[in-house]
Design a protein around this motif. Structure first.
Motif, PDB file in Angstrom:
ATOM      1  N   VAL A 155       4.755   8.230   4.111  1.00  0.00           N
ATOM      2  CA  VAL A 155       3.417   7.674   3.878  1.00  0.00           C
ATOM      3  C   VAL A 155       3.012   6.794   5.058  1.00  0.00           C
ATOM      4  O   VAL A 155       1.892   6.901   5.580  1.00  0.00           O
ATOM      5  CB  VAL A 155       3.378   6.862   2.569  1.00  0.00           C
ATOM      6  CG1 VAL A 155       2.002   6.227   2.374  1.00  0.00           C
ATOM      7  CG2 VAL A 155       3.723   7.740   1.369  1.00  0.00           C
ATOM      8  N   LYS A 156       3.917   5.933   5.481  1.00  0.00           N
ATOM      9  CA  LYS A 156       3.623   5.016   6.585  1.00  0.00           C
ATOM     10  C   LYS A 156       3.229   5.770   7.851  1.00  0.00           C
ATOM     11  O   LYS A 156       2.352   5.322   8.603  1.00  0.00           O
ATOM     12  CB  LYS A 156       4.842   4.128   6.861  1.00  0.00           C
ATOM     13  CG  LYS A 156       4.638   3.211   8.053  1.00  0.00           C
ATOM     14  CD  LYS A 156       5.851   2.347   8.315  1.00  0.00           C
ATOM     15  CE  LYS A 156       5.690   1.596   9.632  1.00  0.00           C
ATOM     16  NZ  LYS A 156       4.475   0.760   9.694  1.00  0.00           N
ATOM     17  N   SER A 157       3.866   6.902   8.087  1.00  0.00           N
ATOM     18  CA  SER A 157       3.580   7.659   9.305  1.00  0.00           C
ATOM     19  C   SER A 157       2.124   8.108   9.375  1.00  0.00           C
ATOM     20  O   SER A 157       1.599   8.367  10.462  1.00  0.00           O
ATOM     21  CB  SER A 157       4.508   8.867   9.404  1.00  0.00           C
ATOM     22  OG  SER A 157       4.164   9.863   8.449  1.00  0.00           O
ATOM     23  N   MET A 158       1.475   8.183   8.220  1.00  0.00           N
ATOM     24  CA  MET A 158       0.067   8.569   8.180  1.00  0.00           C
ATOM     25  C   MET A 158      -0.867   7.363   8.044  1.00  0.00           C
ATOM     26  O   MET A 158      -2.077   7.522   7.933  1.00  0.00           O
ATOM     27  CB  MET A 158      -0.183   9.535   7.012  1.00  0.00           C
ATOM     28  CG  MET A 158       0.491  10.876   7.176  1.00  0.00           C
ATOM     29  SD  MET A 158      -0.235  11.782   8.568  1.00  0.00           S
ATOM     30  CE  MET A 158       1.246  12.278   9.440  1.00  0.00           C
ATOM     31  N   VAL A 159      -0.300   6.158   8.027  1.00  0.00           N
ATOM     32  CA  VAL A 159      -1.109   4.939   7.902  1.00  0.00           C
ATOM     33  C   VAL A 159      -1.112   4.167   9.218  1.00  0.00           C
ATOM     34  O   VAL A 159      -2.161   3.919   9.816  1.00  0.00           O
ATOM     35  CB  VAL A 159      -0.599   4.047   6.750  1.00  0.00           C
ATOM     36  CG1 VAL A 159      -1.423   2.770   6.646  1.00  0.00           C
ATOM     37  CG2 VAL A 159      -0.646   4.811   5.426  1.00  0.00           C
ATOM     38  N   THR A 160       0.068   3.766   9.679  1.00  0.00           N
ATOM     39  CA  THR A 160       0.154   2.999  10.926  1.00  0.00           C
ATOM     40  C   THR A 160       1.098   3.639  11.946  1.00  0.00           C
ATOM     41  O   THR A 160       1.377   3.031  12.979  1.00  0.00           O
ATOM     42  CB  THR A 160       0.629   1.555  10.659  1.00  0.00           C
ATOM     43  OG1 THR A 160       1.879   1.593   9.958  1.00  0.00           O
ATOM     44  CG2 THR A 160      -0.390   0.786   9.848  1.00  0.00           C
TER      45      THR A 160
ATOM     46  N   VAL B 236       0.827  -1.210   0.000  1.00  0.00           N
ATOM     47  CA  VAL B 236       0.000   0.000   0.000  1.00  0.00           C
ATOM     48  C   VAL B 236       0.860   1.258   0.000  1.00  0.00           C
ATOM     49  O   VAL B 236       0.638   2.178  -0.801  1.00  0.00           O
ATOM     50  CB  VAL B 236      -0.964  -0.002   1.204  1.00  0.00           C
ATOM     51  CG1 VAL B 236      -1.626   1.364   1.370  1.00  0.00           C
ATOM     52  CG2 VAL B 236      -2.034  -1.078   1.028  1.00  0.00           C
ATOM     53  N   ILE B 237       1.850   1.322   0.881  1.00  0.00           N
ATOM     54  CA  ILE B 237       2.643   2.556   0.947  1.00  0.00           C
ATOM     55  C   ILE B 237       3.527   2.719  -0.290  1.00  0.00           C
ATOM     56  O   ILE B 237       3.799   3.839  -0.727  1.00  0.00           O
ATOM     57  CB  ILE B 237       3.471   2.635   2.242  1.00  0.00           C
ATOM     58  CG1 ILE B 237       4.547   1.551   2.296  1.00  0.00           C
ATOM     59  CG2 ILE B 237       2.567   2.581   3.461  1.00  0.00           C
ATOM     60  CD1 ILE B 237       5.499   1.694   3.485  1.00  0.00           C
ATOM     61  N   THR B 238       3.963   1.593  -0.884  1.00  0.00           N
ATOM     62  CA  THR B 238       4.764   1.681  -2.107  1.00  0.00           C
ATOM     63  C   THR B 238       3.927   2.224  -3.254  1.00  0.00           C
ATOM     64  O   THR B 238       4.360   3.118  -3.996  1.00  0.00           O
ATOM     65  CB  THR B 238       5.351   0.308  -2.455  1.00  0.00           C
ATOM     66  OG1 THR B 238       6.192  -0.139  -1.396  1.00  0.00           O
ATOM     67  CG2 THR B 238       6.164   0.372  -3.740  1.00  0.00           C
ATOM     68  N   LEU B 239       2.711   1.709  -3.414  1.00  0.00           N
ATOM     69  CA  LEU B 239       1.842   2.208  -4.484  1.00  0.00           C
ATOM     70  C   LEU B 239       1.487   3.668  -4.246  1.00  0.00           C
ATOM     71  O   LEU B 239       1.489   4.476  -5.191  1.00  0.00           O
ATOM     72  CB  LEU B 239       0.572   1.368  -4.569  1.00  0.00           C
ATOM     73  CG  LEU B 239       0.711  -0.083  -5.017  1.00  0.00           C
ATOM     74  CD1 LEU B 239      -0.674  -0.705  -5.207  1.00  0.00           C
ATOM     75  CD2 LEU B 239       1.518  -0.202  -6.299  1.00  0.00           C
ATOM     76  N   ARG B 240       1.179   4.013  -2.996  1.00  0.00           N
ATOM     77  CA  ARG B 240       0.785   5.395  -2.720  1.00  0.00           C
ATOM     78  C   ARG B 240       1.911   6.368  -3.050  1.00  0.00           C
ATOM     79  O   ARG B 240       1.677   7.462  -3.587  1.00  0.00           O
ATOM     80  CB  ARG B 240       0.378   5.547  -1.252  1.00  0.00           C
ATOM     81  CG  ARG B 240      -0.075   6.941  -0.833  1.00  0.00           C
ATOM     82  CD  ARG B 240      -1.366   7.386  -1.506  1.00  0.00           C
ATOM     83  NE  ARG B 240      -1.233   7.573  -2.954  1.00  0.00           N
ATOM     84  CZ  ARG B 240      -2.245   7.512  -3.810  1.00  0.00           C
ATOM     85  NH1 ARG B 240      -3.463   7.224  -3.382  1.00  0.00           N
ATOM     86  NH2 ARG B 240      -2.038   7.694  -5.088  1.00  0.00           N
ATOM     87  N   ALA B 241       3.148   5.985  -2.754  1.00  0.00           N
ATOM     88  CA  ALA B 241       4.279   6.867  -3.018  1.00  0.00           C
ATOM     89  C   ALA B 241       4.609   6.964  -4.502  1.00  0.00           C
ATOM     90  O   ALA B 241       4.928   8.044  -5.005  1.00  0.00           O
ATOM     91  CB  ALA B 241       5.507   6.390  -2.238  1.00  0.00           C
ATOM     92  N   LEU B 242       4.536   5.850  -5.214  1.00  0.00           N
ATOM     93  CA  LEU B 242       5.007   5.816  -6.601  1.00  0.00           C
ATOM     94  C   LEU B 242       3.995   6.320  -7.617  1.00  0.00           C
ATOM     95  O   LEU B 242       4.380   6.809  -8.685  1.00  0.00           O
ATOM     96  CB  LEU B 242       5.412   4.388  -6.983  1.00  0.00           C
ATOM     97  CG  LEU B 242       6.652   3.819  -6.292  1.00  0.00           C
ATOM     98  CD1 LEU B 242       6.901   2.394  -6.772  1.00  0.00           C
ATOM     99  CD2 LEU B 242       7.872   4.693  -6.567  1.00  0.00           C
ATOM    100  N   PHE B 243       2.715   6.195  -7.322  1.00  0.00           N
ATOM    101  CA  PHE B 243       1.700   6.488  -8.330  1.00  0.00           C
ATOM    102  C   PHE B 243       1.030   7.823  -8.015  1.00  0.00           C
ATOM    103  O   PHE B 243       0.097   7.904  -7.231  1.00  0.00           O
ATOM    104  CB  PHE B 243       0.681   5.348  -8.399  1.00  0.00           C
ATOM    105  CG  PHE B 243       1.250   4.107  -9.028  1.00  0.00           C
ATOM    106  CD1 PHE B 243       1.004   3.803 -10.358  1.00  0.00           C
ATOM    107  CD2 PHE B 243       2.075   3.260  -8.289  1.00  0.00           C
ATOM    108  CE1 PHE B 243       1.559   2.678 -10.941  1.00  0.00           C
ATOM    109  CE2 PHE B 243       2.630   2.135  -8.866  1.00  0.00           C
ATOM    110  CZ  PHE B 243       2.371   1.841 -10.198  1.00  0.00           C
ATOM    111  N   GLY B 244       1.554   8.876  -8.657  1.00  0.00           N
ATOM    112  CA  GLY B 244       1.075  10.221  -8.371  1.00  0.00           C
ATOM    113  C   GLY B 244       0.344  10.890  -9.507  1.00  0.00           C
ATOM    114  O   GLY B 244      -0.294  11.933  -9.309  1.00  0.00           O
ATOM    115  N   ARG B 245       0.429  10.314 -10.706  1.00  0.00           N
ATOM    116  CA  ARG B 245      -0.203  10.935 -11.870  1.00  0.00           C
ATOM    117  C   ARG B 245      -1.392  10.110 -12.330  1.00  0.00           C
ATOM    118  O   ARG B 245      -1.388   8.882 -12.201  1.00  0.00           O
ATOM    119  CB  ARG B 245       0.806  11.054 -13.027  1.00  0.00           C
ATOM    120  CG  ARG B 245       1.901  12.037 -12.740  1.00  0.00           C
ATOM    121  CD  ARG B 245       2.974  12.173 -13.792  1.00  0.00           C
ATOM    122  NE  ARG B 245       2.775  11.539 -15.075  1.00  0.00           N
ATOM    123  CZ  ARG B 245       3.713  11.499 -16.032  1.00  0.00           C
ATOM    124  NH1 ARG B 245       4.903  12.059 -15.799  1.00  0.00           N
ATOM    125  NH2 ARG B 245       3.481  10.915 -17.178  1.00  0.00           N
TER     126      ARG B 245
END
Length: 430
Positions: free
Chosen positions: A288-293, A118-127
């Motif tokens: 990203v993780k800091s805002m998830v878990t 989840v955090i990898t996809l959230r960080a990499l996919f911005g467009r």
């Protein structure tokens, strides 16, 4: 009144219901032999190991790191660093098992592999034009995560030996021609869930070269690698000589035990902000993780850290007995299917994975939820419809998970499955 229309559209997608469906089916038919669960076998889980590993990690903190009792208490019982407290030990394990040298700062500890995805996809996919490529069939966890995050997914059909680089190249070129950006490819190189396929050395090298050619990232899910034969090719991360293409994801759910809920990401790619400053992709993932878990449980990290310290940083050696057990289970299923049906043919066939937990059987009827219900109710055997893992082509295929059973249970289950398949074949023709 709250309705489903008020919820996020992804929650209406059947792709998010696979785990719930299988758990419910298993609970309804407790007497059935279940080829549905992808759990590790409980003969390799020991409660007493928890204390052993925790004590070993405490010793590490006190003696090898020289921490006092107050610092030890803070390390284990406070929130802790977002990126984790055992990153150096993960780096040591990767050097021992994978011959990969990584900076511990490039490691982010996660709450299971699923958070890593989840955090990898959230960080990499911005467009909005970014696209994630996946194999078809594919692990439902990655496609489910993409669905929740609104990431476009492109399915690339697998061959008999897994992802074929030329098929990936064709998909990449088509996406570029449509004005979309192929951002990353999700790959499980060893014993992939659900198909059980493993990539050969040449295919791995070709995927690295293709990623270089098209500025593509490879998200390597290494969950089943500890069970691969010693002759297996190096990981994609080991072959990524410049360290620029592969984001490597691992988990202790199979190599340790699922209850740890512990995974990790190695993201050592450099991020440039246009001003000359750089940081690691791992730093962005930690944001990203800091805002998830917020952070991953230090207690579960301590147990995993003690495990690594106790096994000389080699999860492969620690899992050697389990690897042999799972390979024998695969061989047992193959023998029993051959005993029941003879050689594979157009009506009934199956693949022969070298490692991992899974294999796939093709059948001459629709392997849907209704068929699964009949199989469980009337024949006392459970399996997973492959349509859960691929948008097309899985209608007449089913997945067998062989990890949670003994060889005797597999023999019983395959006998019941064979009877079900034969009766379904007759039923379809009458």
């Amino acid at each position: 009144m709250l309705t489903t229309a008020d919820l996020h559209p992804s929650l209406s997608d059947p792709g998010l219901t696979v785990m719930t469906f299988l758990n419910e089916a298993t609970a309804r038919y407790p007497q059935a032999v279940s080829f549905a669960s992808g759990r590790p076998h409980e003969r390799f889980l020991e409660l007493k190991s928890l204390q052993t590993y925790l004590d070993r990690f405490l010793e590490h903190l006190r003696t090898e790191r020289g921490l006092g009792e107050d610092a030890v208490t803070t390390e284990l019982l406070q929130y802790g660093a977002t990126s984790g407290i055992i990153r150096e030990l993960i780096a040591a394990m990767l050097h021992t098992d994978e011959r990969v040298s990584v900076d511990p700062r490039s490691v982010v500890m996660t709450t299971g592999c699923q958070e890593a995805l989840v955090i990898t996809l959230r960080a990499l996919f911005g467009r909005p034009d970014d696209v994630l490529l996946v194999a078809s069939p594919c692990y439902a966890g990655i496609t489910g995560a993409a669905l929740l995050l609104g990431v476009q997914v492109e399915h690339v059909p697998e061959g008999e030996r897994g992802l074929e680089p030329e098929q990936v190249r064709t998909a990449v070129r088509r996406l570029l021609g449509e004005g979309r950006r192929p951002r990353a490819l999700y790959v499980v190189p060893e014993g992939a869930n659900p198909g059980g396929t493993s990539l050969g050395h040449d295919a791995r090298e070709e995927l690295i070269a293709l990623a270089d050619e098209y500025d593509l990232l490879l998200i390597e899910d290494h969950a089943y690698a500890v069970f691969a034969p010693e002759t297996s090719p190096p990981s994609l991360k080991a072959l990524d000589r410049d360290g620029a293409r592969v984001v490597h994801i691992g988990t202790f759910s199979k190599s340790g035990f699922p209850g740890l809920r512990l995974g990790y990401v190695v993201a050592d790619q450099e991020l440039h902000d246009g001003t000359g400053s750089t940081r690691l992709l791992a730093d962005a993932l930690a944001d990203v993780k800091s805002m998830v878990t917020v952070n991953t449980s230090p207690l579960t990290q301590a147990i995993a850290g003690g495990m690594l310290l106790s096994c000389g940083f080699s999860l492969r050696r620690a899992n050697a007995e389990a690897a042999g057990f799972y390979r024998e289970n695969l061989a047992t299923a193959h023998r029993e299917l051959t005993r029941a049906f003879g050689a594979p043919d157009e009506a009934v066939s199956w693949n022969t994975p070298e490692s991992g937990f899974f294999m796939v059987v093709s059948v001459p009827f629709e392997a849907d939820d209704e068929a699964l219900e009949r199989s469980a109710r009337d024949y006392r055997v459970l399996w997973t419809p492959m349509r859960y893992f691929q948008p097309t082509g899985g209608e007449r295929r089913l997945r067998l998970s062989l990890s949670y059973l003994t060889p005797e249970e597999i023999r019983t289950g395959i006998g019941r499955l064979a009877a079900f398949i034969e009766d379904e074949r007759v039923r379809q023709t009458t």
